[in-house]
Design an enzyme around this catalytic site. Structure first.
Site, PDB file in Angstrom:
ATOM      1  CE1 TYR A  39     -13.269  50.313  -0.868  1.00 28.60           C
ATOM      2  CE2 TYR A  39     -13.904  49.017   1.055  1.00 28.60           C
ATOM      3  CZ  TYR A  39     -13.699  50.245   0.441  1.00 28.60           C
ATOM      4  OH  TYR A  39     -13.923  51.400   1.138  1.00 28.60           O
ATOM      5  NE  ARG A  47      -5.408  50.425   2.035  1.00 30.03           N
ATOM      6  CZ  ARG A  47      -5.846  51.677   1.880  1.00 30.03           C
ATOM      7  NH1 ARG A  47      -5.591  52.586   2.813  1.00 30.03           N
ATOM      8  NH2 ARG A  47      -6.525  52.026   0.803  1.00 30.03           N
ATOM      9  NE  ARG A  82     -27.306  34.566   5.415  1.00 25.28           N
ATOM     10  CZ  ARG A  82     -27.324  34.829   6.728  1.00 25.28           C
ATOM     11  NH1 ARG A  82     -27.524  33.852   7.584  1.00 25.28           N
ATOM     12  NH2 ARG A  82     -27.132  36.065   7.164  1.00 25.28           N
ATOM     13  CG  HIS A  93     -23.108  33.573  10.958  1.00 23.23           C
ATOM     14  ND1 HIS A  93     -24.361  33.193  10.533  1.00 23.23           N
ATOM     15  CD2 HIS A  93     -23.213  34.879  11.301  1.00 23.23           C
ATOM     16  CE1 HIS A  93     -25.194  34.225  10.624  1.00 23.23           C
ATOM     17  NE2 HIS A  93     -24.520  35.267  11.093  1.00 23.23           N
ATOM     18  CE  LYS A 138     -10.144  51.094   0.439  1.00 22.20           C
ATOM     19  NZ  LYS A 138     -10.604  52.295   1.134  1.00 22.20           N
ATOM     20  CD  GLU A 175     -11.158  56.357   9.266  1.00 20.78           C
ATOM     21  OE1 GLU A 175     -10.237  56.508   8.440  1.00 20.78           O
ATOM     22  OE2 GLU A 175     -11.602  55.240   9.584  1.00 20.78           O
ATOM     23  CG  LEU A 230      -8.073  52.508   5.517  1.00 20.40           C
ATOM     24  CD1 LEU A 230      -7.950  51.007   5.751  1.00 20.40           C
ATOM     25  CD2 LEU A 230      -8.869  52.779   4.248  1.00 20.40           C
TER      26      LEU A 230
END
Length: 284
Positions: free
Chosen positions: A32, A51, A99, A101, A146, A178, A202
């Site tokens: 995101y 990014r 579903r 993995h 991110k 951070e 990040l």
């Protein structure tokens, strides 16, 4: 009426139906970005979009739109919602499939969504400063991506909130990394210290702007790990993010930072940052 982004379309908010088998919903398998909007203009839009694509590449997720198309869609979303000051949020997941993995077949399309949120700037925090608390960094080892996997950050942010603090300053063992949703910096003896941009943090877009501001005001930047003890000896501490901009920290776990008020270098950085914002109409 509010509008949202749904793949390559701007649609009425509430008309989107995300499948319970969307991989973002089941695995957090996606990425995101959040871009600040000032006076209807996106700030550092290209850097955020770059990014976004870099994060996608790191997790081997194919974005089915060019950067130019995505930029245009975000601009249309802002205009459609008549957003003046706030944020535009967008995310993409690896798509919807049974579903498993293992990555789905390449024929499964990614799912892009986005929305806007009105929000005024936090002038009181900028002016008076905030409190923070130190919290062990329990997140995964690819914080440079991110991703939608934010549970570690959420737990830290909740702990900070319960202590009456604005932010959780994270540390891996003795090393400060951070914050739960921001980058962190210390200023001492005319130098700005911050963790290097590697997999433990990040590399915030706002962080990149602040480092440019530091250069402009002749504040040398030292990108190297600092300890918790180092942090508490700083004359000034700031945190930065899309929402936090340049926010001074005046207290960490009851330890007064400097004089307990925002310092001189912090004010200079705030002024330099402010000068870069698209605060006039059509300033993008």
């Amino acid at each position: 009426m509010a509008y949202s982004l749904w793949n390559d379309q701007i649609v009425e908010e509430g008309s989107i139906a995300v499948s319970p088998e969307d991989r973002g919903y089941q695995f957090g398998d996606g990425i995101y970005e959040v871009i600040k909007v000032y006076n209807g203009n996106m700030f550092t839009a290209q850097e955020h979009i770059d990014r976004f694509y870099a994060s996608a590449e790191k997790i081997r997720l194919v974005i089915p739109y060019t950067k130019d198309v995505l930029h245009k869609l975000l601009h249309e979303l802002i205009e459609k919602n008549n957003l003046e000051t706030g944020h535009v949020y967008f995310q993409i997941t690896r798509g919807t499939t049974s579903r498993n993995h293992i990555f789905p077949d390449a024929s499964v399309p990614a799912v892009l969504t986005g929305n806007v949120k009105t929000g005024e700037r936090s002038y009181e925090n900028f002016e008076k400063g905030v409190k923070a608390t130190l919290v062990e960094d329990i997140r995964w080892l690819r914080c440079d991506i991110k991703s939608l996997n934010l549970l570690g950050a959420i737990m830290a942010k909740q702990e900070a909130s319960e202590k009456g603090c604005y932010e959780a300053i994270l540390h891996r063992g003795d090393i400060v990394t951070e914050c739960s949703s921001a980058n962190v910096y210390g200023i001492k003896d005319g130098k700005l210290y911050t963790h290097p941009a590697n997999n433990f943090i990040l590399n915030g877009i706002t962080r990149q702007v602040i480092l440019k501001c530091a250069e402009e005001i002749n504040l040398p930047v030292i990108e190297e790990p600092m300890t918790k003890a180092d942090l508490l000896t700083m004359s000034e501490i700031i945190v930065s993010s899309v929402s936090s901009e340049v926010t001074p920290v005046i207290d960490v776990d009851g330890n007064k930072i400097g004089a307990g008020v925002p310092g001189e270098w912090t004010r200079k950085l705030q002024q330099a940052f402010e000068a870069k914002l698209p605060l006039s109409i059509n300033a993008e």
